[in-house]
Design a protein around this motif. Structure first.
Motif, PDB file in Angstrom:
ATOM      1  N   SER A   1       2.864   5.683  -3.595  1.00 32.70           N
ATOM      2  CA  SER A   1       4.110   6.359  -4.014  1.00 32.70           C
ATOM      3  C   SER A   1       4.801   7.117  -2.889  1.00 32.70           C
ATOM      4  N   PHE A   2       4.562   6.693  -1.650  1.00 34.03           N
ATOM      5  CA  PHE A   2       5.299   7.308  -0.543  1.00 34.03           C
ATOM      6  C   PHE A   2       6.789   7.022  -0.693  1.00 34.03           C
ATOM      7  N   ASP A   3       7.111   5.877  -1.318  1.00 34.84           N
ATOM      8  CA  ASP A   3       8.523   5.508  -1.479  1.00 34.84           C
ATOM      9  C   ASP A   3       9.247   6.415  -2.467  1.00 34.84           C
ATOM     10  N   LYS A   4       8.494   7.266  -3.163  1.00 35.23           N
ATOM     11  CA  LYS A   4       9.121   8.209  -4.099  1.00 35.23           C
ATOM     12  C   LYS A   4       9.585   9.486  -3.392  1.00 35.23           C
ATOM     13  N   LEU A   5       9.162   9.642  -2.137  1.00 31.48           N
ATOM     14  CA  LEU A   5       9.588  10.804  -1.356  1.00 31.48           C
ATOM     15  C   LEU A   5      10.797  10.405  -0.510  1.00 31.48           C
ATOM     16  N   SER A   6      11.459  11.395   0.052  1.00 32.79           N
ATOM     17  CA  SER A   6      12.563  11.101   0.964  1.00 32.79           C
ATOM     18  C   SER A   6      11.954  10.558   2.272  1.00 32.79           C
ATOM     19  N   LEU A   7      12.464   9.440   2.763  1.00 32.67           N
ATOM     20  CA  LEU A   7      11.812   8.767   3.881  1.00 32.67           C
ATOM     21  C   LEU A   7      12.587   8.907   5.194  1.00 32.67           C
ATOM     22  N   GLU A   8      11.823   8.891   6.288  1.00 27.86           N
ATOM     23  CA  GLU A   8      12.406   8.922   7.637  1.00 27.86           C
ATOM     24  C   GLU A   8      12.330   7.507   8.208  1.00 27.86           C
ATOM     25  N   GLN A   9      13.235   7.215   9.124  1.00 24.32           N
ATOM     26  CA  GLN A   9      13.189   5.915   9.789  1.00 24.32           C
ATOM     27  C   GLN A   9      13.125   6.104  11.290  1.00 24.32           C
ATOM     28  N   ARG A  10      12.437   5.175  11.945  1.00 22.71           N
ATOM     29  CA  ARG A  10      12.420   5.195  13.406  1.00 22.71           C
ATOM     30  C   ARG A  10      12.206   3.782  13.938  1.00 22.71           C
ATOM     31  N   GLN A  11      12.255   3.660  15.253  1.00 21.56           N
ATOM     32  CA  GLN A  11      12.126   2.349  15.877  1.00 21.56           C
ATOM     33  C   GLN A  11      10.733   2.182  16.474  1.00 21.56           C
ATOM     34  N   LEU A  12      10.134   1.025  16.217  1.00 20.22           N
ATOM     35  CA  LEU A  12       8.872   0.673  16.869  1.00 20.22           C
ATOM     36  C   LEU A  12       9.186  -0.433  17.878  1.00 20.22           C
ATOM     37  N   ILE A  13       8.788  -0.218  19.120  1.00 22.15           N
ATOM     38  CA  ILE A  13       9.010  -1.237  20.157  1.00 22.15           C
ATOM     39  C   ILE A  13       7.811  -2.184  20.136  1.00 22.15           C
TER      40      ILE A  13
ATOM     41  N   VAL B   1       0.852  -1.205   0.000  1.00 17.68           N
ATOM     42  CA  VAL B   1       0.000   0.000   0.000  1.00 17.68           C
ATOM     43  C   VAL B   1       0.885   1.252   0.000  1.00 17.68           C
ATOM     44  N   PHE B   2       1.968   1.179   0.776  1.00 16.61           N
ATOM     45  CA  PHE B   2       2.931   2.286   0.859  1.00 16.61           C
ATOM     46  C   PHE B   2       3.462   2.613  -0.542  1.00 16.61           C
ATOM     47  N   LYS B   3       3.761   1.540  -1.293  1.00 17.03           N
ATOM     48  CA  LYS B   3       4.290   1.734  -2.659  1.00 17.03           C
ATOM     49  C   LYS B   3       3.205   2.216  -3.614  1.00 17.03           C
ATOM     50  N   GLN B   4       1.989   1.658  -3.466  1.00 21.01           N
ATOM     51  CA  GLN B   4       0.893   2.090  -4.345  1.00 21.01           C
ATOM     52  C   GLN B   4       0.631   3.584  -4.193  1.00 21.01           C
TER      53      GLN B   4
ATOM     54  N   ASN C   1     -13.868  14.657   7.462  1.00 20.15           N
ATOM     55  CA  ASN C   1     -12.677  15.352   7.945  1.00 20.15           C
ATOM     56  C   ASN C   1     -11.431  14.588   7.528  1.00 20.15           C
ATOM     57  N   GLN C   2     -10.309  15.297   7.405  1.00 16.45           N
ATOM     58  CA  GLN C   2      -9.057  14.636   7.096  1.00 16.45           C
ATOM     59  C   GLN C   2      -7.972  15.088   8.069  1.00 16.45           C
ATOM     60  N   PHE C   3      -6.991  14.220   8.267  1.00 22.09           N
ATOM     61  CA  PHE C   3      -5.938  14.461   9.245  1.00 22.09           C
ATOM     62  C   PHE C   3      -4.579  14.172   8.606  1.00 22.09           C
ATOM     63  N   ASP C   4      -3.621  15.056   8.866  1.00 19.29           N
ATOM     64  CA  ASP C   4      -2.265  14.862   8.357  1.00 19.29           C
ATOM     65  C   ASP C   4      -1.399  14.229   9.434  1.00 19.29           C
ATOM     66  N   GLY C   5      -0.540  13.315   9.062  1.00 22.08           N
ATOM     67  CA  GLY C   5       0.344  12.711  10.048  1.00 22.08           C
ATOM     68  C   GLY C   5       1.372  11.800   9.407  1.00 22.08           C
ATOM     69  N   PHE C   6       2.217  11.216  10.266  1.00 20.78           N
ATOM     70  CA  PHE C   6       3.318  10.370   9.798  1.00 20.78           C
ATOM     71  C   PHE C   6       2.781   8.975   9.463  1.00 20.78           C
ATOM     72  N   ILE C   7       2.936   8.586   8.219  1.00 22.79           N
ATOM     73  CA  ILE C   7       2.452   7.280   7.754  1.00 22.79           C
ATOM     74  C   ILE C   7       3.666   6.391   7.517  1.00 22.79           C
ATOM     75  N   GLU C   8       3.656   5.225   8.178  1.00 20.67           N
ATOM     76  CA  GLU C   8       4.857   4.383   8.121  1.00 20.67           C
ATOM     77  C   GLU C   8       4.523   2.948   7.751  1.00 20.67           C
ATOM     78  N   THR C   9       5.568   2.208   7.419  1.00 16.06           N
ATOM     79  CA  THR C   9       5.406   0.797   7.076  1.00 16.06           C
ATOM     80  C   THR C   9       6.565   0.003   7.660  1.00 16.06           C
ATOM     81  N   ILE C  10       6.313  -1.283   7.878  1.00 18.34           N
ATOM     82  CA  ILE C  10       7.381  -2.203   8.287  1.00 18.34           C
ATOM     83  C   ILE C  10       7.246  -3.476   7.465  1.00 18.34           C
TER      84      ILE C  10
END
Lengths: 133, 114
Positions: free
Chosen positions: A54-66, A49-52, A89-98
Motif C-alpha cells: 500500500s505504498f501507492d496509497k501515500l503521496s509518492l516522490e519521483q526521481r531518475q535512476l541512471i 509488492v509496492f502495491k501489496q 534490526n530495522q532500517f528506514d529509507g526510501f523504497i521505490e519501484t520501476i
C-alpha cells in the motif's frame, strides 16, 4: 543463515514494512533481496509488492535512476522500513519501484548501514550492523 | 599519556615516516602527533557514520506537518494516536532523497525509455 550466495549473487533475507499503512511483506517469513552495490538507492521492489504494501496509497516522490547503458528511467517511491531478522534490526529509507522490475534489490543506501564481508573463496557472507565493533 | 606498541605493514610504515619527516622534521614526538591526529580524525568519521541514523521523518498533508518522529514506526504510532488517516500523506526525511542516482546493473537497460 539470512545472507548467502545464490549462485554467484549475494542475497539477504529481509522483511519489508509500510508502518503508515500497517502492511508487511511477505505476510509470513522473509523474502530474498539481492545486494547490489551498483544501485545507489535504499530498496527497489517490484510494482506488485509496492502495491501489496500500500505504498501507492501515500503521496509518492519521483526521481531518475541512471541505468548501466546511461539511459535513465523514472522511479516512484516513498519511505518504508526494511527489517533484517539476522541482525534483529530495522532500517528506514526510501523504497521505490520501476516498471518491469521483478527483483527486490538492496542498494548502497541500506548497505552503508552494514558491515558487509563478501568472501567468494569460501562462499560466505558476514553481515553486521555498523554499530557493532 | 599511554604507550602502545603496534605493527604496521612496510608500505604504511614508509608513508608514515615520510609524513612525519615532512611535517615535523626530526623533532621528537612527531610520530605520536601524526598518529594521534590521524586517529582523532578516524574517530570523527566513525562517530559520523554511527550518528547518521539520526534522521527525522515528517508526515505532511497539503504542505503542513501533521507529525514528526525519529523513526517511521514512531511516526505511524503518532498518526494513529492523533487519529490521522495516513492515505495521501507525504512522508519526508531530513536526509533528502537524491533526485538522480545510479540504478545498478540488476536493472535491465531495455527498461530505460526517458
Amino acid at each position: 543463515m539470512n545472507s548467502y550466495f545464490l549462485d554467484d549473487t549475494p542475497v539477504l533475507e529481509i522483511i519489508i514494512k509500510n508502518p503508515m499503512m500497517n502492511k508487511v511483506f511477505p505476510s509470513e517469513g522473509t523474502v530474498i533481496a539481492i545486494l547490489d552495490t551498483g544501485f545507489e538507492g535504499f530498496l527497489l521492489i517490484p510494482e506488485n509488492v509496492f502495491k501489496q504494501l500500500s505504498f501507492d496509497k501515500l503521496s509518492l516522490e519521483q526521481r531518475q535512476l541512471i541505468l548501466a547503458n546511461s539511459l535513465s528511467i523514472q522511479s516512484t517511491g516513498t519511505f518504508g522500513e526494511v527489517v533484517v531478522p539476522s541482525l534483529k534490526n530495522q532500517f528506514d529509507g526510501f523504497i521505490e519501484t520501476i516498471k518491469g522490475v521483478e527483483e527486490i534489490v538492496v542498494g548502497t543506501g541500506l548497505i552503508e548501514k552494514l558491515r558487509l564481508t563478501l568472501d567468494y573463496c569460501t562462499r560466505r557472507i558476514e553481515i553486521k550492523s555498523c554499530k557493532e565493533f | 599519556m599511554g604507550t602502545i606498541t603496534i605493527s604496521l605493514s612496510n608500505g604504511v610504515e614508509k608513508k608514515l615516516r615520510n609524513i612525519v619527516k615532512h611535517l615535523y622534521g626530526s623533532s621528537k614526538g612527531g610520530m605520536s602527533k601524526v598518529i594521534e591526529d590521524a586517529l582523532t580524525n578516524y574517530f570523527v568519521i566513525l562517530e559520523r557514520s554511527i550518528n547518521e541514523d539520526k534522521t527525522i521523518f515528517k508526515a505532511l498533508r497539503e504542505g503542513n506537518i501533521v507529525a514528526e518522529a525519529n523513526t517511521l514506526e514512531e511516526l505511524a504510532s503518532i498518526l494513529k494516536s492523533k487519529g490521522i488517516e495516513p492515505r495521501g500523506l507525504r512522508i519526508v526525511s531530513t536526509k533528502p532523497v537524491k533526485p538522480v542516482v545510479h540504478g545498478g546493473y540488476r536493472m535491465r537497460p531495455t527498461l530505460g525509455r526517458t
